[in-house]
Motif scaffolding. Structure first.
Motif, PDB file in Angstrom:
ATOM      1  N   ILE A  59       0.861  -1.187   0.103  1.00 58.29           N
ATOM      2  CA  ILE A  59       0.049   0.140  -0.111  1.00 58.29           C
ATOM      3  C   ILE A  59       0.925   1.332  -0.009  1.00 58.29           C
ATOM      4  O   ILE A  59       0.778   2.216  -0.738  1.00 58.29           O
ATOM      5  N   ASP A  60       1.878   1.251   0.797  1.00 55.69           N
ATOM      6  CA  ASP A  60       2.721   2.566   1.094  1.00 55.69           C
ATOM      7  C   ASP A  60       3.574   2.667  -0.226  1.00 55.69           C
ATOM      8  O   ASP A  60       3.562   3.825  -0.930  1.00 55.69           O
ATOM      9  N   ALA A  61       3.873   1.445  -0.992  1.00 62.19           N
ATOM     10  CA  ALA A  61       4.764   1.692  -2.147  1.00 62.19           C
ATOM     11  C   ALA A  61       3.910   2.131  -3.015  1.00 62.19           C
ATOM     12  O   ALA A  61       4.086   2.768  -4.182  1.00 62.19           O
ATOM     13  N   ALA A  62       2.409   1.539  -3.264  1.00 63.98           N
ATOM     14  CA  ALA A  62       1.682   1.812  -4.261  1.00 63.98           C
ATOM     15  C   ALA A  62       1.323   3.574  -4.226  1.00 63.98           C
ATOM     16  O   ALA A  62       1.216   4.036  -5.387  1.00 63.98           O
ATOM     17  N   LYS A  63       1.248   4.036  -3.177  1.00 60.58           N
ATOM     18  CA  LYS A  63       1.141   5.709  -2.970  1.00 60.58           C
ATOM     19  C   LYS A  63       2.200   6.320  -3.604  1.00 60.58           C
ATOM     20  O   LYS A  63       1.941   7.286  -4.492  1.00 60.58           O
ATOM     21  N   VAL A  64       3.366   6.027  -3.530  1.00 58.53           N
ATOM     22  CA  VAL A  64       4.495   6.530  -3.985  1.00 58.53           C
ATOM     23  C   VAL A  64       4.524   6.383  -5.405  1.00 58.53           C
ATOM     24  O   VAL A  64       4.973   7.180  -6.498  1.00 58.53           O
ATOM     25  N   LEU A  65       4.519   5.109  -5.934  1.00 60.45           N
ATOM     26  CA  LEU A  65       4.468   4.704  -7.255  1.00 60.45           C
ATOM     27  C   LEU A  65       3.308   5.248  -8.160  1.00 60.45           C
ATOM     28  O   LEU A  65       3.618   6.142  -9.091  1.00 60.45           O
ATOM     29  N   HIS A  66       2.108   5.498  -7.350  1.00 55.87           N
ATOM     30  CA  HIS A  66       1.238   6.104  -8.297  1.00 55.87           C
ATOM     31  C   HIS A  66       1.400   7.740  -8.295  1.00 55.87           C
ATOM     32  O   HIS A  66       1.143   8.335  -9.280  1.00 55.87           O
ATOM     33  N   GLN A  67       2.300   8.358  -7.430  1.00 51.99           N
ATOM     34  CA  GLN A  67       2.632   9.828  -7.595  1.00 51.99           C
ATOM     35  C   GLN A  67       3.597  10.094  -8.665  1.00 51.99           C
ATOM     36  O   GLN A  67       3.188  10.982  -9.422  1.00 51.99           O
ATOM     37  N   ILE A  68       4.625   8.955  -8.650  1.00 50.62           N
ATOM     38  CA  ILE A  68       5.593   9.264  -9.698  1.00 50.62           C
ATOM     39  C   ILE A  68       5.211   8.840 -11.216  1.00 50.62           C
ATOM     40  O   ILE A  68       5.977   9.072 -12.146  1.00 50.62           O
ATOM     41  N   MET A  69       4.477   7.748 -10.953  1.00 50.08           N
ATOM     42  CA  MET A  69       4.078   7.013 -12.390  1.00 50.08           C
ATOM     43  C   MET A  69       2.539   6.766 -12.494  1.00 50.08           C
ATOM     44  O   MET A  69       2.157   5.761 -12.489  1.00 50.08           O
ATOM     45  N   PRO A  70       1.766   7.930 -12.640  1.00 47.67           N
ATOM     46  CA  PRO A  70       0.229   7.856 -12.493  1.00 47.67           C
ATOM     47  C   PRO A  70      -0.366   7.036 -13.512  1.00 47.67           C
ATOM     48  O   PRO A  70      -1.637   6.542 -13.156  1.00 47.67           O
ATOM     49  N   ARG A  71       0.273   6.671 -14.674  1.00 42.74           N
ATOM     50  CA  ARG A  71      -0.312   6.151 -15.664  1.00 42.74           C
ATOM     51  C   ARG A  71      -0.214   4.533 -15.731  1.00 42.74           C
ATOM     52  O   ARG A  71      -0.462   3.827 -16.563  1.00 42.74           O
ATOM     53  N   VAL A  72       0.909   4.132 -14.870  1.00 45.11           N
ATOM     54  CA  VAL A  72       1.064   2.890 -14.776  1.00 45.11           C
ATOM     55  C   VAL A  72       0.373   1.929 -13.929  1.00 45.11           C
ATOM     56  O   VAL A  72      -0.017   2.516 -12.793  1.00 45.11           O
TER      57      VAL A  72
END
Length: 111
Positions: A59-72
């Motif tokens: 969940i915590d990783a998803a928050k960061v990943l979504h911020q830096i790569m919102p289309r992935v």
């Protein structure tokens, strides 16, 4: 990219995904922090994350990943799923939650 702290699970998912036409797993990570660093370098088209991992959970990783790569697209895998987890995952930017107890084809279809 496949992210799970269990090497056997990562290997199994890699094998299943690469048996699917036109799919290639470009990277693996053992925890959320490692996933973020590798995703920045590899620019994956899809990230499959385990929920429970050391260092940083899915969940915590998803928050960061979504911020830096919102289309992935992000898919979260967990042994146990419920409505609360699905709400938390959605708020973190996860596109789908899949139970590890389901047939692996459910994961492939969600991806």
């Amino acid at each position: 990219m496949v992210v799970d702290d269990n090497a056997a699970v990562r290997h199994a998912l890699r094998t299943i995904f690469e048996l699917t036409d036109d799919w290639k797993v470009e990277g693996e990570a053992a925890d959320g922090r490692d996933a973020i660093e590798k995703a920045k370098r590899l620019h994956p088209d899809l990230i499959v994350l385990d929920l429970s991992m050391p260092v940083m959970n899915g969940i915590d990783a998803a928050k960061v990943l979504h911020q830096i790569m919102p289309r992935v697209p992000l898919i979260l895998c967990s042994l146990h799923t419920n409505e609360i987890l699905e709400e938390q995952a959605s708020a973190a930017g996860v596109n789908a939650v899949v139970s590890k107890s389901q047939n692996v084809q459910v994961l492939v279809k969600k991806a």
